[in-house]
Design an enzyme around this catalytic site. Structure first.
Site, short mmCIF file in Angstrom:
data_model
loop_
_atom_site.label_atom_id
_atom_site.label_comp_id
_atom_site.label_asym_id
_atom_site.label_seq_id
_atom_site.Cartn_x
_atom_site.Cartn_y
_atom_site.Cartn_z
N ARG A 1 0.82 -1.22 0.00
CA ARG A 1 0.00 0.00 0.00
C ARG A 1 0.85 1.26 0.00
O ARG A 1 0.41 2.32 -0.46
CB ARG A 1 -0.99 -0.01 1.17
CG ARG A 1 -2.14 -0.97 0.96
CD ARG A 1 -3.15 -0.85 2.08
NE ARG A 1 -2.60 -1.20 3.36
CZ ARG A 1 -2.71 -2.40 3.95
NH1 ARG A 1 -3.39 -3.35 3.37
NH2 ARG A 1 -2.17 -2.63 5.11
N GLU B 1 4.54 -9.10 14.61
CA GLU B 1 3.95 -9.58 15.85
C GLU B 1 4.03 -11.12 15.91
O GLU B 1 4.33 -11.70 16.93
CB GLU B 1 2.50 -9.11 15.91
CG GLU B 1 2.00 -8.98 17.33
CD GLU B 1 0.67 -8.30 17.38
OE1 GLU B 1 0.19 -7.81 16.34
OE2 GLU B 1 0.09 -8.27 18.47
P1 AMP Z 1 4.24 -2.00 11.66
O1 AMP Z 1 5.48 -2.65 11.13
O2 AMP Z 1 3.68 -2.69 12.86
O3 AMP Z 1 4.42 -0.51 11.87
O4 AMP Z 1 3.12 -2.20 10.56
C1 AMP Z 1 3.06 -1.37 9.46
C2 AMP Z 1 2.53 -2.10 8.26
O5 AMP Z 1 1.42 -2.95 8.56
C3 AMP Z 1 2.08 -1.10 7.23
O6 AMP Z 1 2.72 -1.44 6.00
C4 AMP Z 1 0.57 -1.24 7.15
O7 AMP Z 1 0.18 -1.41 5.81
C5 AMP Z 1 0.21 -2.46 7.98
N1 AMP Z 1 -0.70 -2.18 9.11
C6 AMP Z 1 -0.41 -2.33 10.42
N2 AMP Z 1 -1.46 -2.06 11.20
C7 AMP Z 1 -2.45 -1.71 10.37
C8 AMP Z 1 -3.82 -1.30 10.57
N3 AMP Z 1 -4.36 -1.19 11.80
N4 AMP Z 1 -4.56 -1.00 9.49
C9 AMP Z 1 -4.04 -1.10 8.25
N5 AMP Z 1 -2.77 -1.49 7.99
C10 AMP Z 1 -1.98 -1.79 9.03
#
Ligand code: AMP
Length: 184
Positions: free
Chosen positions: A71, A108
Site C-alpha cells: 500500500r 507480531e
Molecule cells: P508496523 O510494522 O507494525 O508498523 O506495521 C506497518 C505495516 O502494517 C504497514 O505497512 C501497514 O500497511 C500495515 N498495518 C499495520 N497495522 C495496520 C492497521 N491497523 N490498518 C491497516 N494497515 C496496518
C-alpha cells in the site's frame, strides 16, 4: 479520538478522516484495520491527501521516494510525481531480480523482509521513506536500515496514518523527521 498532525483540523483533513473506514477485528481479533480504499476512490480526497503528504517535504530536496510494498506504493508513487522525484520500490522477498540488498524484520507473529535493487545508482541520493500506516514501527525501521545500506541519505519518513497507541514513533527515533498526516 482522531486528530490532525498540526492540531489544525481543517475541513480537508476531516474529510480525509471520514474517507478511512475502520474495520474492527480484521485481519484478526483485536486489530482495527484502517481501510484506505474509500479514500483512494475519491478523486478530491486522494488528490488533497497527496498534496498534504507532499507539503512538509517541498523544500527538502528529496531525490527519490522509497515506498514500502504494497500500500505504500500507492501513496509513494503519487507523492514522487507530486515532488517530481524518482521512485524506488522496497519489495517483499522474491519479487525483484538479483542483485538485491535485504533487511529482515520481526512482525507480531513471525518475520518478514524487504528488498531493494543493489545495482542502482543509489549512492548519496536524498531519500524519503513512505508507507500507508505506522503501527509498531518495525516495517518503517527495516525500510530505513535497508535504504541506508544502499548508501542513500534518508531525509525522513512520511506516512498517511499513525496509530499513536503503538510505539511506532519511538521505534523510528527522534533523529530524523517523521511526518504523519492523520493520527489515531
Ligand atoms: P508496523 O510494522 O507494525 O508498523 O506495521 C506497518 C505495516 O502494517 C504497514 O505497512 C501497514 O500497511 C500495515 N498495518 C499495520 N497495522 C495496520 C492497521 N491497523 N490498518 C491497516 N494497515 C496496518
Amino acid at each position: 479520538m482522531a486528530s490532525a498532525d498540526n492540531d489544525d483540523a481543517t475541513e480537508v483533513v476531516q474529510r480525509l478522516f471520514d474517507l478511512i473506514r475502520a474495520v474492527p477485528d480484521f485481519p484478526q481479533p483485536g486489530i482495527t484495520f484502517r481501510d484506505i480504499t474509500p479514500l483512494l476512490a475519491d478523486a478530491d480526497g486522494f488528490a488533497h491527501c497527496i498534496d498534504l503528504l507532499a507539503e512538509p517535504w517541498r523544500a527538502a530536496n528529496v531525490q527519490v521516494v522509497c515506498a514500502i510494498e504494497s500500500r505504500g506504493f500507492i501513496f509513494g508513487a503519487a507523492l514522487a510525481d507530486r515532488l517530481r522525484c524518482g521512485f524506488v520500490p522496497l519489495r517483499k522477498p522474491g519479487k525483484l531480480p538479483p542483485p538485491v540488498v535485504a533487511a529482515a524484520y520481526r512482525l507480531e507473529y513471525g518475520s518478514d523482509a524487504l528488498e531493494v535493487r543493489a545495482d542502482a545508482p543509489h549512492d548519496g541520493r536524498r531519500a524519503l521513506i513512505v508507507d500507508d500506516v505506522l503501527a509498531t514501527g518495525g516495517t518503517l525501521a527495516a525500510a530505513r536500515s535497508l535504504v541506508e545500506k544502499t548508501g542513500m541519505h534518508v531525509v525522513g519518513a512520511g506516512v498517511l496514518i499513525e496509530l499513536t497507541t503503538l510505539p511506532g514513533r519511538t521505534h523510528w527515533g527522534g533523529d530524523l523527521p517523521l511526518h504523519a498526516l492523520l493520527r489515531y
